[in-house]
Design an enzyme around this catalytic site. Structure first.
Site, short mmCIF file in Angstrom:
data_model
loop_
_atom_site.label_atom_id
_atom_site.label_comp_id
_atom_site.label_asym_id
_atom_site.label_seq_id
_atom_site.Cartn_x
_atom_site.Cartn_y
_atom_site.Cartn_z
N LYS A 226 58.85 -21.09 -26.15
CA LYS A 226 57.63 -20.77 -26.92
C LYS A 226 57.31 -19.27 -26.88
O LYS A 226 57.04 -18.65 -27.89
CB LYS A 226 56.41 -21.55 -26.38
CG LYS A 226 56.62 -23.05 -26.31
CD LYS A 226 55.42 -23.77 -25.74
CE LYS A 226 55.07 -23.41 -24.31
NZ LYS A 226 56.08 -23.80 -23.29
N ARG B 155 46.43 -27.48 -24.10
CA ARG B 155 47.36 -28.06 -23.14
C ARG B 155 47.00 -29.50 -22.78
O ARG B 155 47.67 -30.13 -22.00
CB ARG B 155 47.25 -27.20 -21.90
CG ARG B 155 48.42 -26.96 -21.04
CD ARG B 155 49.40 -26.11 -21.37
NE ARG B 155 50.28 -25.76 -20.29
CZ ARG B 155 50.86 -24.59 -20.26
NH1 ARG B 155 50.59 -23.69 -21.16
NH2 ARG B 155 51.71 -24.33 -19.33
N ARG C 239 65.46 -17.77 -15.50
CA ARG C 239 64.62 -16.78 -16.22
C ARG C 239 64.30 -15.59 -15.30
O ARG C 239 64.02 -15.75 -14.13
CB ARG C 239 63.32 -17.43 -16.68
CG ARG C 239 62.34 -16.41 -17.28
CD ARG C 239 61.23 -17.04 -18.05
NE ARG C 239 60.42 -17.97 -17.29
CZ ARG C 239 59.44 -18.69 -17.83
NH1 ARG C 239 59.18 -18.59 -19.12
NH2 ARG C 239 58.74 -19.51 -17.08
N ARG D 175 59.53 -15.44 -11.86
CA ARG D 175 58.13 -15.89 -11.82
C ARG D 175 57.92 -16.84 -10.64
O ARG D 175 58.80 -17.65 -10.35
CB ARG D 175 57.80 -16.62 -13.13
CG ARG D 175 56.84 -15.85 -14.02
CD ARG D 175 56.74 -16.44 -15.39
NE ARG D 175 56.16 -17.79 -15.42
CZ ARG D 175 55.83 -18.41 -16.55
NH1 ARG D 175 56.03 -17.83 -17.71
NH2 ARG D 175 55.32 -19.62 -16.53
N ARG E 294 55.58 -28.86 -12.98
CA ARG E 294 55.08 -28.44 -14.30
C ARG E 294 55.50 -29.45 -15.36
O ARG E 294 54.75 -29.74 -16.28
CB ARG E 294 55.60 -27.04 -14.64
CG ARG E 294 54.89 -25.96 -13.83
CD ARG E 294 55.67 -24.66 -13.82
NE ARG E 294 55.79 -24.04 -15.13
CZ ARG E 294 56.68 -23.09 -15.41
NH1 ARG E 294 57.51 -22.67 -14.48
NH2 ARG E 294 56.72 -22.58 -16.62
#
Ligand code: AP5
Length: 214
Positions: free
Chosen positions: A13, A88, A127, A160, A171
């Site tokens: 996203k 969300r 990532r 992160r 998550r």
């Protein structure tokens, strides 16, 4: 052009929101980025949000909603905006509708980034993010030219805090419980466009643009 980008963590996203925001000159509003900045600056909001983010849980609605409310009334949102990571849950979706009604706007499209959970885990654990300019890399799909260094600004690349596998799995649980019901919610409103997020970054952009141009 008022868009929502919806999908699992790591579905791409943010990557696409940056591209579409630049191409169409509309702001990219990421509640995750705003919250991470607040955590880094140790503001009251950041201190409260951190424990939820570290667990992979949602930050309470009352902390997030006001951020969005303040942001979408800014003059740069006149031509449109991309909401990335908001709403969300169903409550946030209803609040967004009320907010938009108040300022006489509506959503034009909700792009749902569809991707397999195991691909998500693979993408997120690989990532890396630039600690200076926020550019996003991937050690498998889009590595930097020099390991640990941002191609754009030379900043240090970091992982992160919530990209550890255990937190990623939490998550995903949060996503399935709270966020996934939004797919049906927006489908019923006739606003949902499903994007195959397993394609290359370029092909995903093309898919989104195909719908925008329609
Ligand atoms: P947030 O920052 O919104 O995280 P997220 O939704 O989990 O999404 P991500 O940023 O992890 O993934 P993405 O889909 O943007 O993927 P990306 O493009 O980086 O939220 C973080 C936390 O903040 C939440 O857990 C929650 O606690 C809190 N929060 C935020 N909003 C909230 C709200 N509204 N209410 C309550 N709490 C809230 O891509 C991922 C990786 O894949 C990258 O390495 C990228 O290079 C790579 N990649 C991207 N596209 C492709 C592709 N097509 N092919 C191969 N690799 C790709």
């Amino acid at each position: 052009m008022n868009f929502v980008f919806l999908g699992m963590p790591g579905a791409g996203k943010g990557t696409q929101a940056k591209i579409i925001s630049k191409k169409y000159n509309i702001p990219h509003i990421s509640t995750g980025d705003i919250l991470r900045e607040a955590v880094a600056n140790k503001t009251e909001l950041g201190i409260q949000a951190k424990k939820y983010m570290d667990e992979g849980a949602l930050v309470p609605d009352e902390l997030v909603v006001s951020l969005v409310k303040e942001r979408i009334i800014q003059p740069d949102c006149e031509k449109g905006f991309i909401l990335d990571g908001f709403p969300r849950n169903l409550e946030q979706a209803k609040i967004l509708e009320e907010m938009l009604e108040e300022i006489k706007k509506t959503l034009d499209a909700v792009f749902f980034f569809s991707l397999d959970e195991e691909v998500v885990v693979k993408r997120l654990t690989a990532r890396r993010v630039c600690s200076n300019c926020g550019a996003v890399y991937n050690m498998i799909y889009n590595p930097p030219k020099v390991e640990g260094v941002c191609d754009i600004c030379g900043g240090r690349l970091i992982t992160r805090d919530d990209d550890k596998e255990e937190t990623v799995r939490n998550r995903l649980r949060t996503y399935n419980k709270d966020t996934a019901p939004l797919i049906d919610y927006y489908k019923k409103k006739g606003l949902l466009y499903t994007i195959d997020a397993s394609l290359s970054v370029n092909d995903v952009t093309k898919e989104i643009e195909r719908h925008i141009k329609k």
